[in-house]
Design a protein around this motif. Structure first.
Motif, mmCIF file in Angstrom:
data_model
loop_
_atom_site.group_PDB
_atom_site.id
_atom_site.type_symbol
_atom_site.label_atom_id
_atom_site.label_comp_id
_atom_site.label_asym_id
_atom_site.label_seq_id
_atom_site.Cartn_x
_atom_site.Cartn_y
_atom_site.Cartn_z
ATOM 1 N N SER A 2 -16.071 6.211 -13.790
ATOM 2 C CA SER A 2 -16.232 5.066 -14.675
ATOM 3 C C SER A 2 -16.426 5.466 -16.136
ATOM 4 C CB SER A 2 -17.417 4.223 -14.211
ATOM 5 O OG SER A 2 -18.595 5.004 -14.258
ATOM 6 N N ASP A 3 -16.840 6.698 -16.414
ATOM 7 C CA ASP A 3 -17.062 7.090 -17.795
ATOM 8 C C ASP A 3 -15.859 7.811 -18.408
ATOM 9 O OD1 ASP A 3 -17.400 9.329 -16.222
ATOM 10 O OD2 ASP A 3 -19.169 10.052 -17.258
ATOM 11 N N ASP A 4 -14.734 7.855 -17.718
ATOM 12 C CA ASP A 4 -13.528 8.454 -18.279
ATOM 13 C C ASP A 4 -12.970 7.541 -19.355
ATOM 14 O OD1 ASP A 4 -13.769 10.519 -16.495
ATOM 15 O OD2 ASP A 4 -12.267 9.747 -15.102
ATOM 16 N N ARG A 5 -12.550 8.114 -20.448
ATOM 17 C CA ARG A 5 -12.009 7.321 -21.562
ATOM 18 C C ARG A 5 -10.655 6.720 -21.216
ATOM 19 N NH1 ARG A 5 -10.538 9.452 -27.608
ATOM 20 N NH2 ARG A 5 -9.982 7.425 -28.440
ATOM 21 N N PHE A 6 -9.847 7.464 -20.445
ATOM 22 C CA PHE A 6 -8.496 7.016 -20.131
ATOM 23 C C PHE A 6 -8.318 6.878 -18.624
ATOM 24 C CE2 PHE A 6 -8.147 9.528 -24.075
ATOM 25 C CZ PHE A 6 -7.695 8.539 -24.922
ATOM 26 N N ALA A 7 -7.817 5.732 -18.211
ATOM 27 C CA ALA A 7 -7.532 5.475 -16.803
ATOM 28 C C ALA A 7 -6.099 5.901 -16.498
ATOM 29 C CB ALA A 7 -7.697 3.988 -16.513
ATOM 30 N N VAL A 36 -1.126 8.925 -18.985
ATOM 31 C CA VAL A 36 -2.127 9.618 -18.178
ATOM 32 C C VAL A 36 -1.816 9.414 -16.706
ATOM 33 C CG1 VAL A 36 -4.572 9.655 -17.529
ATOM 34 C CG2 VAL A 36 -3.911 9.426 -19.942
ATOM 35 N N LEU A 37 -1.754 10.525 -15.963
ATOM 36 C CA LEU A 37 -1.559 10.447 -14.515
ATOM 37 C C LEU A 37 -2.890 10.358 -13.782
ATOM 38 C CD1 LEU A 37 1.284 13.069 -13.987
ATOM 39 C CD2 LEU A 37 1.480 10.582 -14.196
ATOM 40 N N GLU A 38 -3.823 11.273 -14.151
ATOM 41 C CA GLU A 38 -5.129 11.278 -13.509
ATOM 42 C C GLU A 38 -6.086 12.208 -14.240
ATOM 43 O OE1 GLU A 38 -4.690 12.754 -9.547
ATOM 44 O OE2 GLU A 38 -3.815 14.633 -10.206
ATOM 45 N N PRO A 39 -7.395 11.944 -14.097
ATOM 46 C CA PRO A 39 -8.378 12.878 -14.630
ATOM 47 C C PRO A 39 -8.429 14.099 -13.713
ATOM 48 C CG PRO A 39 -9.487 11.026 -13.581
ATOM 49 C CD PRO A 39 -8.010 10.751 -13.532
ATOM 50 N N GLU A 40 -8.703 15.255 -14.298
ATOM 51 C CA GLU A 40 -8.695 16.495 -13.518
ATOM 52 C C GLU A 40 -10.031 17.227 -13.562
ATOM 53 O OE1 GLU A 40 -5.131 18.788 -14.271
ATOM 54 O OE2 GLU A 40 -4.246 17.446 -12.787
ATOM 55 N N GLU A 59 -15.515 18.430 -21.772
ATOM 56 C CA GLU A 59 -14.726 17.195 -21.869
ATOM 57 C C GLU A 59 -13.901 16.993 -20.604
ATOM 58 O OE1 GLU A 59 -12.082 17.156 -25.186
ATOM 59 O OE2 GLU A 59 -13.656 17.590 -26.636
ATOM 60 N N GLN A 60 -13.525 15.750 -20.388
ATOM 61 C CA GLN A 60 -12.589 15.435 -19.318
ATOM 62 C C GLN A 60 -11.226 16.017 -19.688
ATOM 63 O OE1 GLN A 60 -11.578 14.940 -16.141
ATOM 64 N NE2 GLN A 60 -13.015 13.243 -16.101
ATOM 65 N N VAL A 61 -10.564 16.582 -18.697
ATOM 66 C CA VAL A 61 -9.183 17.040 -18.841
ATOM 67 C C VAL A 61 -8.321 16.061 -18.054
ATOM 68 C CG1 VAL A 61 -7.570 18.910 -18.318
ATOM 69 C CG2 VAL A 61 -9.876 19.451 -19.115
ATOM 70 N N TYR A 62 -7.184 15.680 -18.637
ATOM 71 C CA TYR A 62 -6.280 14.723 -18.012
ATOM 72 C C TYR A 62 -4.911 15.344 -17.786
ATOM 73 C CZ TYR A 62 -9.638 11.190 -19.544
ATOM 74 O OH TYR A 62 -10.777 10.446 -19.744
ATOM 75 N N ALA A 63 -4.300 14.995 -16.671
ATOM 76 C CA ALA A 63 -2.887 15.303 -16.457
ATOM 77 C C ALA A 63 -2.112 14.201 -17.167
ATOM 78 C CB ALA A 63 -2.549 15.322 -14.968
ATOM 79 N N VAL A 64 -1.261 14.588 -18.124
ATOM 80 C CA VAL A 64 -0.502 13.624 -18.920
ATOM 81 C C VAL A 64 0.980 13.939 -18.760
ATOM 82 C CG1 VAL A 64 -0.110 12.675 -21.231
ATOM 83 C CG2 VAL A 64 -2.397 13.463 -20.579
ATOM 84 N N GLY A 75 16.894 15.710 -22.301
ATOM 85 C CA GLY A 75 16.394 15.946 -20.950
ATOM 86 C C GLY A 75 16.019 14.648 -20.264
ATOM 87 N N ASP A 76 16.284 14.594 -18.977
ATOM 88 C CA ASP A 76 15.997 13.392 -18.191
ATOM 89 C C ASP A 76 14.823 13.585 -17.240
ATOM 90 O OD1 ASP A 76 18.078 11.991 -19.379
ATOM 91 O OD2 ASP A 76 19.539 12.744 -17.931
ATOM 92 N N HIS A 77 14.065 14.653 -17.406
ATOM 93 C CA HIS A 77 12.947 14.938 -16.516
ATOM 94 C C HIS A 77 11.614 14.720 -17.243
ATOM 95 C CE1 HIS A 77 13.715 18.628 -18.773
ATOM 96 N NE2 HIS A 77 12.469 18.982 -18.524
ATOM 97 N N GLY A 78 10.544 14.837 -16.475
ATOM 98 C CA GLY A 78 9.214 14.704 -17.039
ATOM 99 C C GLY A 78 8.513 16.048 -17.090
ATOM 100 N N VAL A 79 7.550 16.148 -17.965
ATOM 101 C CA VAL A 79 6.741 17.353 -18.128
ATOM 102 C C VAL A 79 5.280 16.925 -18.062
ATOM 103 C CG1 VAL A 79 6.138 19.238 -19.705
ATOM 104 C CG2 VAL A 79 8.499 18.400 -19.606
ATOM 105 N N VAL A 80 4.485 17.609 -17.240
ATOM 106 C CA VAL A 80 3.070 17.275 -17.113
ATOM 107 C C VAL A 80 2.242 18.383 -17.743
ATOM 108 C CG1 VAL A 80 1.170 16.810 -15.513
ATOM 109 C CG2 VAL A 80 3.472 15.954 -15.008
#
Length: 99
Positions: A2-7, A36-40, A59-64, A75-80
Motif C-alpha cells: 500500500s505504500d508503493d508510489r506506483f501501482a 510499471v509492471l510490478e514492484p520488486e 527505495e522501492q525498485v520497479y520493473a518498468v 523495434g517492435d519488442h519491449g524492454v524491461v
C-alpha cells in the motif's frame, strides 16, 4: 504494497539527468516513457551505495516496461528495466505541468 508510489499499470517517465557519479539509470532510458509492471522490493539506492557510503536511502525498485521504439526509435519488442523509485515520475504530472 500500500505504500508503493506506483501501482502496476502506472504510466511513468524516467527522470532526465546526467549525474557525475554512478547511476543505474541507463543513458538510453533517461526521459523515456514506460509502464510499471510490478514492484520488486526495496533496496539501497545504488547511486549512493556504489560510492562506499553507508547512508544510501532504501527505495522501492520497479520493473518498468518500455517499447523498444521509445528507447531507440525502432523495434517492435519491449524492454524491461529494474529502476529505483527516485528515477521515476508519474507521466500524468508531467503532462499537466505539475512538474
Amino acid at each position: 504494497m500500500s505504500d508503493d508510489r506506483f501501482a502496476p499499470g502506472a504510466r511513468v517517465r524516467t527522470v532526465h539527468h546526467d549525474p557525475t557519479h554512478h547511476t543505474r539509470l541507463p543513458r538510453y532510458a533517461r526521459g523515456k516513457r514506460g509502464v510499471v509492471l510490478e514492484p520488486e522490493g526495496r533496496h539501497a539506492l545504488a547511486d549512493v551505495s556504489s560510492r562506499g557510503r553507508g547512508d544510501a536511502p532504501v527505495e522501492q525498485v520497479y520493473a518498468v516496461r518500455f517499447a523498444a521504439r521509445e528507447l531507440w526509435g525502432e523495434g517492435d519488442h519491449g524492454v524491461v528495466l529494474d529502476l529505483w523509485e527516485s528515477y521515476l515520475e508519474p507521466e500524468s504530472a508531467l503532462e499537466s505541468g505539475a512538474n
